[in-house]
Design a protein around this motif. Structure first.
Motif, short mmCIF file in Angstrom:
data_model
loop_
_atom_site.label_atom_id
_atom_site.label_comp_id
_atom_site.label_asym_id
_atom_site.label_seq_id
_atom_site.Cartn_x
_atom_site.Cartn_y
_atom_site.Cartn_z
N LEU A 270 -20.30 -15.13 32.55
CA LEU A 270 -21.11 -15.23 33.76
C LEU A 270 -20.25 -15.05 35.02
N GLU A 273 -20.00 -11.41 35.37
CA GLU A 273 -21.24 -10.67 35.61
C GLU A 273 -22.07 -11.21 36.77
N GLN A 274 -21.93 -12.50 37.07
CA GLN A 274 -22.82 -13.10 38.07
C GLN A 274 -22.04 -13.99 39.05
N HIS A 277 -23.89 -15.52 42.04
CA HIS A 277 -24.79 -16.61 41.65
C HIS A 277 -23.99 -17.90 41.49
N LEU A 317 -30.55 -14.21 45.53
CA LEU A 317 -29.98 -14.43 44.19
C LEU A 317 -30.95 -15.19 43.28
N ASP A 320 -33.53 -12.75 42.21
CA ASP A 320 -32.93 -11.83 41.24
C ASP A 320 -32.88 -12.49 39.85
N GLU A 321 -32.45 -13.73 39.80
CA GLU A 321 -32.36 -14.41 38.50
C GLU A 321 -33.76 -14.61 37.89
N GLN A 324 -34.63 -11.23 36.39
CA GLN A 324 -33.83 -10.93 35.19
C GLN A 324 -34.28 -11.79 34.00
#
Ligand SMILES: Cc1cc2nc3c(=O)[nH]c(=O)nc-3n(C[C@H](O)[C@H](O)[C@H](O)COP(=O)(O)OP(=O)(O)OC[C@H]3O[C@@H](n4cnc5c(N)ncnc54)[C@H](O)[C@@H]3O)c2cc1C
Length: 395
Positions: A270, A273-274, A277, A317, A320-321, A324
């Motif tokens: 994570l 990739e994030q 966040h 964010l 976005d989560e 996803q």
């Protein structure tokens, strides 16, 4: 001894209570409930007209699965049972039950499997992707690998639930509420307030994130910080939300998962990739109101002086989560707000005893709605010498 203590004698006073509770947030109300159920005369003193802070800005998500292993997890189970028992009596609607935590990475599946192998996994299931899509087609992301399902959670709408709890405590248990009254000093039997004095044998101080007014030096010893969260209300997605929904990010935030060794690999992935966040403390909780609208969040920013503005980046964010994790285009934002709670890396809550007649109670992990009823029972049993209710056997 304060000036007020010197010149007000108990003979001058109105009714004398067994317990005074400072603060009408969920922690204060939980103590009022426990004391009232033990047959004690209770007064709650709140400086606002009613609770207006963390306790009504939250998700109202009474979370068991994911709470820190051991005491906090056990408290959450007990508190969930209390919510389940009192909600119908107090006229509080339970909007939905359970938790679906969507898993989109193999590392997340490994954390879920490890979680299920612990005692905390009892009653929970790992759903394969086919099962997820069959049972919860509306919230299954196209790249979902499966989901962790927990039946233990309840969801209440805090802004309406808390006033109902207050009315019920007053009506059925005779709890007296004094609002618009700030408590300035606590030295039983005298509780000194901005409107005079209240008399009580014992007191429980539940000040939320106010570290400055009552017993500041005692609070300082526990080194709490303040944490500010960004929250959103989204329009009705057009279907009944099946459960509280979370995502991979929650597995590295909630200690019941995050403390498992398997969470380390997920955290590394994570981070790669994030990163934004994680830097904004963003993870996903999405729950639904009776009118269909969704409460979605959140971000976590730590500061002794929480900024008054909700950061736009956090909102982006979070949305976005949401997209996803559920595969849904986020419905329009209807409202935005921030909330602040007391936080500590060292403990999930504390109960301090400034004197034999006084307890200072602070939940320092953003879990108060999920644990306060259990903390209240234990604190009142200890402070007032009444037996703590015996929890029903674990389910
Ligand atoms: C955005 C957000 C989302 C959250 N989501 C969840 C969730 O879904 N599930 C969960 O379990 N937890 C959640 N939490 C955490 C939870 O809401 C808190 O842990 C809990 O509300 C703390 O309750 P409290 O009564 O201690 O504090 P508060 O709600 O802050 O209440 C304290 C009260 O004390 C009063 N007070 C303070 N000092 C005095 C004084 N001297 N005299 C009189 N009155 C005084 C204040 O006015 C206030 O009303 C969330 C928190 C936030 C902010």
């Amino acid at each position: 001894m304060s000036e007020m203590t010197k010149f007000v004698s108990s003979e001058q006073a109105g009714p004398r209570f067994d317990v005074a509770v400072v603060g009408a947030g969920i922690v204060g109300l939980a103590h009022a409930l426990a004391a009232a159920r033990a047959g004690l005369r209770v007064v709650v003193i709140e400086r606002d007209l009613r609770a207006n802070g963390a306790s009504i800005r939250n998700f109202g998500f009474i979370t068991v699965t994911g709470q820190a292993r051991g005491e906090i997890w056990r408290q959450a189970r007990r508190a969930r049972d209390v919510w389940g028992e009192i909600a119908p009596r107090a006229g509080i609607a339970v909007e939905h039950h359970g938790l679906v935590l969507n898993l989109r990475r193999p590392e997340s599946v490994a954390v879920a499997e490890a979680f299920l192998a612990t005692e905390m996994g009892e009653g929970c299931e790992l759903l394969a992707v086919t099962e997820l899509k069959q049972r919860y087609p509306e919230i299954a992301a196209p790249d979902a690998l499966g989901a962790l399902y927990s039946p233990h959670e309840l969801r209440v709408d805090s802004p309406s639930a808390l006033p109902r709890l207050v009315d019920w405590l007053a009506r059925d248990y005779g709890v007296v509420f004094r609002t618009g009254e700030a408590v300035l000093n606590v030295a039983p039997p005298v509780i000194e307030t901005s409107r005079g004095a209240v008399f009580a044998e014992r007191a429980v101080v539940c000040p939320g994130d106010d570290f400055a007014t009552l017993f500041p030096e005692r609070i300082e010893a526990y080194r709490p910080r303040r944490c500010r969260l960004t929250m959103l209300r989204l329009a009705d997605p057009g279907f009944r939300w099946p459960a509280g929904v979370m995502s991979d990010l929650g597995l590295t935030r909630y200690r019941g998962y995050a403390d498992l060794p398997e969470a380390q690999a997920l955290k590394r992935r994570l981070e790669a990739e994030q990163g934004p966040h994680l830097a904004n403390g963003v993870h996903l909780i999405a729950v639904q109101n009776a009118d269909g609208s969704l409460v979605v969040g959140d971000s976590h920013h730590y500061d002794d002086l929480p900024a008054p503005f909700a950061p736009a980046e956090a909102e982006t964010l979070i949305l976005d989560e949401f997209e996803q994790a559920t595969g849904l285009v986020p419905p329009p934002v209807l409202a935005r707000w921030t909330g602040v709670y007391a936080s500590s890396d060292e403990r999930g809550y504390f109960v301090d005893a400034p004197s034999p007649e006084v307890r200072l109670v602070m939940v320092t992990s953003g879990t108060g709605a999920s644990t306060a009823f259990a903390i209240g029972e234990a604190t009142i049993a200890d402070l007032c010498g009444v037996p703590a209710p015996v929890p029903a056997p674990a389910r």
